[in-house]
Design a protein around this motif. Structure first.
Motif, PDB file in Angstrom:
ATOM      1  N   UNK A 138       0.843  -1.208   0.000  1.00 27.44           N
ATOM      2  CA  UNK A 138       0.000   0.000   0.000  1.00 27.44           C
ATOM      3  C   UNK A 138       0.871   1.249   0.000  1.00 27.44           C
ATOM      4  N   UNK A 139       1.936   1.229   0.806  1.00 24.26           N
ATOM      5  CA  UNK A 139       2.851   2.373   0.873  1.00 24.26           C
ATOM      6  C   UNK A 139       3.511   2.605  -0.478  1.00 24.26           C
ATOM      7  N   UNK A 140       3.999   1.526  -1.090  1.00 25.06           N
ATOM      8  CA  UNK A 140       4.636   1.654  -2.403  1.00 25.06           C
ATOM      9  C   UNK A 140       3.630   2.170  -3.433  1.00 25.06           C
ATOM     10  N   UNK A 141       2.407   1.654  -3.366  1.00 23.28           N
ATOM     11  CA  UNK A 141       1.362   2.117  -4.290  1.00 23.28           C
ATOM     12  C   UNK A 141       1.046   3.587  -4.108  1.00 23.28           C
ATOM     13  N   UNK A 142       1.017   4.038  -2.853  1.00 30.36           N
ATOM     14  CA  UNK A 142       0.731   5.447  -2.586  1.00 30.36           C
ATOM     15  C   UNK A 142       1.868   6.340  -3.070  1.00 30.36           C
ATOM     16  N   UNK A 143       3.101   5.896  -2.871  1.00 28.64           N
ATOM     17  CA  UNK A 143       4.261   6.660  -3.366  1.00 28.64           C
ATOM     18  C   UNK A 143       4.131   6.876  -4.870  1.00 28.64           C
ATOM     19  N   UNK A 144       3.808   5.817  -5.588  1.00 27.20           N
ATOM     20  CA  UNK A 144       3.660   5.930  -7.048  1.00 27.20           C
ATOM     21  C   UNK A 144       2.429   6.763  -7.410  1.00 27.20           C
ATOM     22  N   UNK A 145       1.338   6.559  -6.685  1.00 22.16           N
ATOM     23  CA  UNK A 145       0.098   7.276  -6.989  1.00 22.16           C
ATOM     24  C   UNK A 145       0.265   8.779  -6.836  1.00 22.16           C
ATOM     25  N   UNK A 146       0.980   9.200  -5.794  1.00 24.20           N
ATOM     26  CA  UNK A 146       1.180  10.636  -5.562  1.00 24.20           C
ATOM     27  C   UNK A 146       1.917  11.268  -6.735  1.00 24.20           C
ATOM     28  N   UNK A 147       2.774  10.507  -7.356  1.00 24.58           N
ATOM     29  CA  UNK A 147       3.551  11.030  -8.477  1.00 24.58           C
ATOM     30  C   UNK A 147       2.838  10.881  -9.820  1.00 24.58           C
ATOM     31  N   UNK A 148       1.941   9.892  -9.936  1.00 27.47           N
ATOM     32  CA  UNK A 148       1.408   9.550 -11.257  1.00 27.47           C
ATOM     33  C   UNK A 148      -0.104   9.612 -11.406  1.00 27.47           C
ATOM     34  N   UNK A 149      -0.856   9.637 -10.316  1.00 26.73           N
ATOM     35  CA  UNK A 149      -2.313   9.560 -10.417  1.00 26.73           C
ATOM     36  C   UNK A 149      -2.974  10.884 -10.054  1.00 26.73           C
ATOM     37  N   UNK A 150      -4.272  10.960 -10.368  1.00 21.90           N
ATOM     38  CA  UNK A 150      -5.066  12.145 -10.046  1.00 21.90           C
ATOM     39  C   UNK A 150      -5.471  12.113  -8.571  1.00 21.90           C
ATOM     40  N   UNK A 151      -5.783  13.271  -7.996  1.00 22.76           N
ATOM     41  CA  UNK A 151      -6.176  13.315  -6.583  1.00 22.76           C
ATOM     42  C   UNK A 151      -7.338  12.378  -6.247  1.00 22.76           C
ATOM     43  N   UNK A 152      -8.293  12.209  -7.170  1.00 24.54           N
ATOM     44  CA  UNK A 152      -9.434  11.330  -6.903  1.00 24.54           C
ATOM     45  C   UNK A 152      -8.981   9.881  -6.739  1.00 24.54           C
ATOM     46  N   UNK A 153      -7.998   9.480  -7.538  1.00 27.50           N
ATOM     47  CA  UNK A 153      -7.487   8.113  -7.449  1.00 27.50           C
ATOM     48  C   UNK A 153      -6.733   7.900  -6.133  1.00 27.50           C
ATOM     49  N   UNK A 154      -6.019   8.922  -5.717  1.00 33.73           N
ATOM     50  CA  UNK A 154      -5.292   8.840  -4.444  1.00 33.73           C
ATOM     51  C   UNK A 154      -6.288   8.760  -3.292  1.00 33.73           C
ATOM     52  N   UNK A 155      -7.333   9.586  -3.348  1.00 34.97           N
ATOM     53  CA  UNK A 155      -8.357   9.575  -2.298  1.00 34.97           C
ATOM     54  C   UNK A 155      -9.042   8.212  -2.227  1.00 34.97           C
ATOM     55  N   UNK A 156      -9.344   7.623  -3.366  1.00 29.89           N
ATOM     56  CA  UNK A 156      -9.977   6.304  -3.387  1.00 29.89           C
ATOM     57  C   UNK A 156      -9.067   5.266  -2.746  1.00 29.89           C
ATOM     58  N   UNK A 157      -7.792   5.366  -3.009  1.00 31.84           N
ATOM     59  CA  UNK A 157      -6.812   4.444  -2.440  1.00 31.84           C
ATOM     60  C   UNK A 157      -6.816   4.551  -0.909  1.00 31.84           C
ATOM     61  N   UNK A 158      -6.861   5.771  -0.394  1.00 31.71           N
ATOM     62  CA  UNK A 158      -6.820   5.993   1.052  1.00 31.71           C
ATOM     63  C   UNK A 158      -8.146   5.655   1.734  1.00 31.71           C
ATOM     64  N   UNK A 159      -9.267   5.870   1.036  1.00 33.41           N
ATOM     65  CA  UNK A 159     -10.588   5.581   1.607  1.00 33.41           C
ATOM     66  C   UNK A 159     -10.743   4.114   1.980  1.00 33.41           C
ATOM     67  N   UNK A 160     -10.030   3.246   1.307  1.00 31.27           N
ATOM     68  CA  UNK A 160     -10.147   1.823   1.575  1.00 31.27           C
ATOM     69  C   UNK A 160      -9.425   1.360   2.821  1.00 31.27           C
ATOM     70  N   UNK A 161      -8.741   2.259   3.506  1.00 34.30           N
ATOM     71  CA  UNK A 161      -7.959   1.890   4.680  1.00 34.30           C
ATOM     72  C   UNK A 161      -8.639   2.359   5.962  1.00 34.30           C
ATOM     73  N   UNK A 162      -8.532   1.573   7.020  1.00 36.56           N
ATOM     74  CA  UNK A 162      -9.077   1.967   8.317  1.00 36.56           C
ATOM     75  C   UNK A 162      -8.167   3.021   8.945  1.00 36.56           C
ATOM     76  N   UNK A 163      -8.640   3.617  10.020  1.00 35.06           N
ATOM     77  CA  UNK A 163      -7.846   4.624  10.739  1.00 35.06           C
ATOM     78  C   UNK A 163      -6.518   4.021  11.192  1.00 35.06           C
ATOM     79  N   UNK A 164      -6.552   2.798  11.708  1.00 34.81           N
ATOM     80  CA  UNK A 164      -5.337   2.157  12.210  1.00 34.81           C
ATOM     81  C   UNK A 164      -4.380   1.827  11.073  1.00 34.81           C
ATOM     82  N   UNK A 165      -4.926   1.424   9.930  1.00 39.06           N
ATOM     83  CA  UNK A 165      -4.084   1.159   8.772  1.00 39.06           C
ATOM     84  C   UNK A 165      -3.453   2.452   8.264  1.00 39.06           C
ATOM     85  N   UNK A 166      -4.211   3.546   8.290  1.00 34.58           N
ATOM     86  CA  UNK A 166      -3.663   4.838   7.860  1.00 34.58           C
ATOM     87  C   UNK A 166      -2.525   5.279   8.782  1.00 34.58           C
ATOM     88  N   UNK A 167      -2.715   5.099  10.100  1.00 30.46           N
ATOM     89  CA  UNK A 167      -1.656   5.461  11.034  1.00 30.46           C
ATOM     90  C   UNK A 167      -0.412   4.609  10.778  1.00 30.46           C
TER      91      UNK A 167
END
Length: 183
Positions: free
Chosen positions: A19-48
């Motif tokens: 997930x971390x590797x995917x987010x690193x790539x997404x921040x550089x290559x994807x649109x904000x909506x795609x990044x938000x969708x990626x993060x929405x799928x994670x719980x608070x504890x997973x985000x922390x």
């Protein structure tokens, strides 16, 4: 949720590495909506935990200029010529932060005030008492919602008012829910 063992934390960090590797790539290559969708799928504890994994990926002794060299666009996606001119490292840019425990979950505080069966830490419980009484709930209502003794609520309220006064914040002269005799 109970505290995790070192082994459980390690397992969670390992599970979140993709997930971390995917987010690193997404921040550089994807649109904000795609990044938000990626993060929405994670719980608070997973985000922390993800924040910790991402921080582990970064070399704190790398220069800020080098660390941000890939940023060649502004907040609107337009090309920018901005380049950090500093020679500071990521470590030097980090502010000193005093440990604050596990923080305050404002959503949990709101749920608890509505009578939800939520386990609050000390900071959250103090915030819940303060918010409840400032909203006009009685001592008894706050005590019932937070599964506390009425006297404990009063003591917490007094400590909260003392802190607020020291910080220069406004404090009602008396607890709103206890005002009587007003016609």
């Amino acid at each position: 949720m109970t505290a995790m063992s070192a082994e459980e934390r390690g397992d969670l960090a390992q599970a979140l590495l993709p997930e971390a590797a995917g987010l690193v790539c997404a921040v550089r290559e994807e649109r904000p909506e795609q990044i938000a969708a990626r993060l929405r799928g994670l719980s608070r504890y997973e985000l922390e935990a993800l924040a910790v994994v991402l921080a582990a990926i970064v070399d704190p002794d790398r220069g800020l200029k080098e660390a941000l060299s890939w940023v060649d666009f502004d907040e609107y996606g337009e090309p920018t010529k901005y380049r950090p001119s500093t020679r500071r490292t990521v470590r030097e840019a980090a502010p000193d932060v005093a440990p604050r425990g596990r923080g305050v979950d404002r959503v949990a505080v709101e749920r608890a005030l509505r009578g939800g069966q939520v386990n609050l830490n000390a900071a959250e419980r103090s915030m819940a008492v303060d918010i409840g009484l400032r909203r006009g709930m009685s001592y008894d209502d706050v005590a019932a919602a937070l599964r506390m003794d009425r006297e404990a609520v009063k003591r917490s309220w007094e400590r909260s008012k003392t802190r607020a006064r020291k910080e220069g914040r406004w404090v009602p002269p008396m607890q709103v829910g206890e005002i009587s005799g007003v016609a």
